[in-house]
Design an enzyme around this catalytic site. Structure first.
Site, PDB file in Angstrom:
ATOM      1  N   HIS A   6       0.825  -0.926  -0.179  1.00 48.20           N
ATOM      2  CA  HIS A   6       0.111   0.242  -0.170  1.00 48.20           C
ATOM      3  C   HIS A   6       0.814   1.218   0.105  1.00 48.20           C
ATOM      4  O   HIS A   6       1.044   1.757   1.043  1.00 48.20           O
ATOM      5  CB  HIS A   6      -0.981   0.001   1.251  1.00 48.20           C
ATOM      6  CG  HIS A   6      -1.908   1.047   1.117  1.00 48.20           C
ATOM      7  ND1 HIS A   6      -2.853   1.138   2.288  1.00 48.20           N
ATOM      8  CD2 HIS A   6      -2.188   2.098   0.263  1.00 48.20           C
ATOM      9  CE1 HIS A   6      -3.867   2.039   1.989  1.00 48.20           C
ATOM     10  NE2 HIS A   6      -3.407   2.676   0.748  1.00 48.20           N
ATOM     11  N   ALA A  70      -4.854   8.410  -3.308  1.00 45.72           N
ATOM     12  CA  ALA A  70      -6.069   8.030  -3.207  1.00 45.72           C
ATOM     13  C   ALA A  70      -6.965   9.145  -3.239  1.00 45.72           C
ATOM     14  O   ALA A  70      -8.141   9.381  -3.748  1.00 45.72           O
ATOM     15  CB  ALA A  70      -6.059   7.010  -2.060  1.00 45.72           C
ATOM     16  N   SER A  71      -6.671  10.325  -2.368  1.00 45.81           N
ATOM     17  CA  SER A  71      -7.671  11.552  -2.105  1.00 45.81           C
ATOM     18  C   SER A  71      -7.529  12.264  -3.428  1.00 45.81           C
ATOM     19  O   SER A  71      -8.667  12.969  -3.490  1.00 45.81           O
ATOM     20  CB  SER A  71      -7.039  12.291  -0.983  1.00 45.81           C
ATOM     21  OG  SER A  71      -5.899  12.863  -1.213  1.00 45.81           O
ATOM     22  N   HIS A 175     -10.773   1.324  -1.445  1.00 44.89           N
ATOM     23  CA  HIS A 175     -10.535   2.629  -1.172  1.00 44.89           C
ATOM     24  C   HIS A 175     -11.013   3.907  -1.588  1.00 44.89           C
ATOM     25  O   HIS A 175     -11.132   4.034  -2.639  1.00 44.89           O
ATOM     26  CB  HIS A 175      -8.850   2.570  -1.530  1.00 44.89           C
ATOM     27  CG  HIS A 175      -7.840   3.614  -0.545  1.00 44.89           C
ATOM     28  ND1 HIS A 175      -8.194   4.733  -0.212  1.00 44.89           N
ATOM     29  CD2 HIS A 175      -6.827   3.298   0.017  1.00 44.89           C
ATOM     30  CE1 HIS A 175      -7.358   5.196   0.509  1.00 44.89           C
ATOM     31  NE2 HIS A 175      -6.393   4.493   0.498  1.00 44.89           N
ATOM     32  N   TYR A 191     -12.024   7.352   5.596  1.00 54.75           N
ATOM     33  CA  TYR A 191     -11.344   6.133   5.164  1.00 54.75           C
ATOM     34  C   TYR A 191     -11.533   5.090   6.197  1.00 54.75           C
ATOM     35  O   TYR A 191     -11.883   3.782   5.771  1.00 54.75           O
ATOM     36  CB  TYR A 191      -9.689   6.634   5.141  1.00 54.75           C
ATOM     37  CG  TYR A 191      -8.856   7.171   3.937  1.00 54.75           C
ATOM     38  CD1 TYR A 191      -9.818   7.833   3.236  1.00 54.75           C
ATOM     39  CD2 TYR A 191      -7.785   7.046   3.836  1.00 54.75           C
ATOM     40  CE1 TYR A 191      -9.213   8.479   2.126  1.00 54.75           C
ATOM     41  CE2 TYR A 191      -6.866   7.778   2.806  1.00 54.75           C
ATOM     42  CZ  TYR A 191      -7.829   8.352   1.852  1.00 54.75           C
ATOM     43  OH  TYR A 191      -7.187   9.044   0.869  1.00 54.75           O
ATOM     44  N   HIS A 220      -6.218  -0.021   5.934  1.00 51.06           N
ATOM     45  CA  HIS A 220      -5.996   0.472   7.256  1.00 51.06           C
ATOM     46  C   HIS A 220      -6.288  -0.499   8.297  1.00 51.06           C
ATOM     47  O   HIS A 220      -7.219  -0.079   9.209  1.00 51.06           O
ATOM     48  CB  HIS A 220      -6.760   1.888   7.150  1.00 51.06           C
ATOM     49  CG  HIS A 220      -7.040   2.737   6.038  1.00 51.06           C
ATOM     50  ND1 HIS A 220      -7.818   2.745   5.225  1.00 51.06           N
ATOM     51  CD2 HIS A 220      -5.874   3.375   5.491  1.00 51.06           C
ATOM     52  CE1 HIS A 220      -7.473   3.415   4.020  1.00 51.06           C
ATOM     53  NE2 HIS A 220      -6.436   3.976   4.178  1.00 51.06           N
ATOM     54  N   GLU A 280       1.204   2.291   3.836  1.00 44.91           N
ATOM     55  CA  GLU A 280       0.127   3.498   3.199  1.00 44.91           C
ATOM     56  C   GLU A 280       1.085   4.938   2.978  1.00 44.91           C
ATOM     57  O   GLU A 280       0.560   5.959   3.264  1.00 44.91           O
ATOM     58  CB  GLU A 280      -0.851   3.752   4.124  1.00 44.91           C
ATOM     59  CG  GLU A 280      -1.918   4.499   3.701  1.00 44.91           C
ATOM     60  CD  GLU A 280      -2.802   5.160   4.656  1.00 44.91           C
ATOM     61  OE1 GLU A 280      -2.552   5.136   5.741  1.00 44.91           O
ATOM     62  OE2 GLU A 280      -3.866   6.154   4.405  1.00 44.91           O
ATOM     63  N   ARG A 286       2.779  11.462   8.426  1.00 39.44           N
ATOM     64  CA  ARG A 286       4.045  11.633   8.039  1.00 39.44           C
ATOM     65  C   ARG A 286       5.018  12.209   9.354  1.00 39.44           C
ATOM     66  O   ARG A 286       4.240  12.901  10.116  1.00 39.44           O
ATOM     67  CB  ARG A 286       4.035  12.648   6.951  1.00 39.44           C
ATOM     68  CG  ARG A 286       3.485  12.163   5.568  1.00 39.44           C
ATOM     69  CD  ARG A 286       3.686  12.775   4.492  1.00 39.44           C
ATOM     70  NE  ARG A 286       2.516  12.471   3.435  1.00 39.44           N
ATOM     71  CZ  ARG A 286       2.443  13.141   2.346  1.00 39.44           C
ATOM     72  NH1 ARG A 286       3.117  13.906   1.988  1.00 39.44           N
ATOM     73  NH2 ARG A 286       1.614  12.667   1.569  1.00 39.44           N
TER      74      ARG A 286
END
Lengths: 334, 334
Positions: A6, A70-71, A175, A191, A220, A280, A286
């Site tokens: 991922h 993804a977003s 996702h 999510y 997730h 991910e 982060r």
């Protein structure tokens, strides 16, 4: 071998977002669809060597399954041609990354979904990416509207997607993209809510009787699924649904859970055959935990500290990924 | 003393549902609002003695905080007068139960919320139940529309509710009702999703700077919150939100988590000052795990098996409840 299933291309060169901005502007104004400005191989290399590739190597990983941000998929934009052009542009960049680093990055496709479905376009892009370009899977958005205005993923309107995935023997990670509802923070709530919602949709349905070879990865760590495993078992018995454990024939969870107690619970509750190592990254979270110095998404550290047999560790780190993503095994000559 | 802070009156005599049915029929036809048929004290006693009271006593519990059936609140019905009459009828029954068993049941109110808010009516019912009738708290639905069409609970439109709760020193459990979206199974997904969504809404806001004495209880062990605690910490740091641990001044989680590993995680991640014993019975999940013979919602068993100091156990079992619900302490003469 350590396979991170991922990873997202959240660090693409600016031309990609400029293309998207121009695309949305053209849609709003009725103007011509834009073309993307050229991106050199050097720019592509730089975009990952300073980021995902560096982090993967520093942490000791070998392979990353890599998909567009993804977003940024933004399936809530209703125009099918726009969705198709955007998915193709995003996928083509991921494909080029995978061509530049064929033993490190394995591409997974964004699909040109729209709130109305665009299922024909979706199937076309599945065939283009998986069959023609060697993508090892796709990201399937269970909520293309971003407001949950559509039908559950067990509705027959989705079946052409599953038929194509079964035929091509490729899995889908389920996702979502950006939430279009201020109640749901995209990365913090939407999510995770999607992961739970989809799991319960599957639990209530007989989708896998119809598509026994379909494989779905819920990211997730399955949202709240392992934490509430007793609730799902009890609800299933009370309501006459299938045993939740029966879903482990077709459903897999990743390890994008960012602290030790969460990973420990995941491994305690879910069979080792159904857990796939994932970070991910570079994704929602982060930086490092100031209390431990460990980067939040360095899930390898949590897995190393977890109580796992060598056999189970090998499953989670690579064997499950090679089984769930046969296209990856083929790419790697395994 | 053992206090279960999350019990629902899911076993009310049939007159209550008949009243509701007549109410909705009148709303549809434009007819007169119905009256509820009389219910005797004996019928009320029977409705709990065979159910919640029996189970509470069999398991060794002493007190239950008791509210109307959550999925039956149905705040998605838009008419404010209907919502008010329904909340009053439901609350009056819970009040009578608490009068019949004053040392066992402590009432918590359903509020007459509607998709448009009905905030004046909500505040009126808070004052009637808490101030006049001795209710120890309320259930506040963060999604009265059932489709998440409203604003986050941190929006100022909700502030009159918090002002009343602060003034009366009463907590709210944040608890949704029936989902009006086929993507979300009410008990399996919607309840848990709401818990996560609300937690992230609070995390992003400064609500508790404005209402420092407001206390909110998030049920079902906080949805996915303890499992994804690292994700929330990392997101908060990255986005410049408050430290999630700061929320423990005002936010509390219950123990409605139906297996041992989930309870163990909850107690591992969340401070003992913030966990309140609860079964949610008779609620979402009934019956026993065939593998262990333990009833799913017999969360006391999981807590007894958990690694907890005597001091922390006392907090979870009763001390936190008496602190979070001062009206309960007053009722019990503590």
């Amino acid at each position: 071998m350590i396979i991170d299933i991922h990873g997202h291309y959240t660090t693409a060169p600016g031309q990609l977002q400029a293309f998207r901005d121009a695309q949305l502007a053209a849609l709003a104004s009725g103007g011509f669809s834009p073309l993307m400005s050229p991106i050199s191989d050097d720019d592509l290399r730089e975009s990952v060597e300073a980021n995902q590739l560096r982090v993967l190597r520093e942490r000791g990983g070998d392979v990353m399954i890599f998909s567009p941000k993804a977003s940024g998929m933004e399936h809530h934009v209703a125009d099918a041609d726009t969705a198709t052009a955007w998915a193709r542009a995003s996928n083509d960049l991921v494909h080029r990354i995978a061509e530049l680093y064929p033993t490190t990055f394995a591409p997974v496709a964004q699909l040109p979904q729209t709130p109305a479905g665009n299922i024909d376009g979706v199937v076309t892009e599945i065939r283009r990416t998986v069959d023609e370009l060697g993508f090892v899977g796709v990201n399937l958005n269970p909520d293309p509207s971003g407001t949950w205005a559509g039908r559950p993923i067990t509705d027959e309107s989705w079946f052409p997607v599953y038929e194509a995935l079964e035929e091509l023997d490729a899995p889908a990670m389920v996702h979502v993209s950006t939430a279009c509802n201020p109640n749901f923070h995209t990365l913090g709530a939407h999510y995770l809510n999607a992961d739970v919602s989809v799991f319960v949709q599957l639990l209530q349905s007989d989708l896998f009787e119809r598509f026994p070879a379909l494989r779905l990865v819920i990211p997730h760590g399955g949202g709240a699924v392992p934490y509430h495993w007793g609730r799902f078992r009890g609800l299933a018995m009370r309501n006459g649904w299938q045993d939740p454990a029966d879903l482990w024939r077709n459903v897999f969870l990743d390890t994008a859970v960012y602290h030790q107690p969460g990973i420990d619970l995941l491994l305690d509750v879910v069979p080792a055959d159904n857990v796939l190592f994932a970070s991910e990254m570079l994704g929602a979270v982060r930086g490092a935990d100031p209390a431990t110095g460990i980067e939040w998404d360095d899930t390898l550290r949590y897995l190393e500290a977890a109580s796992l047999s060598d056999a189970d560790r090998a499953k989670v780190m690579s064997e499950n990924a090679l089984r769930v993503y046969p296209g990856l095994a083929a790419r790697l000559g395994r």
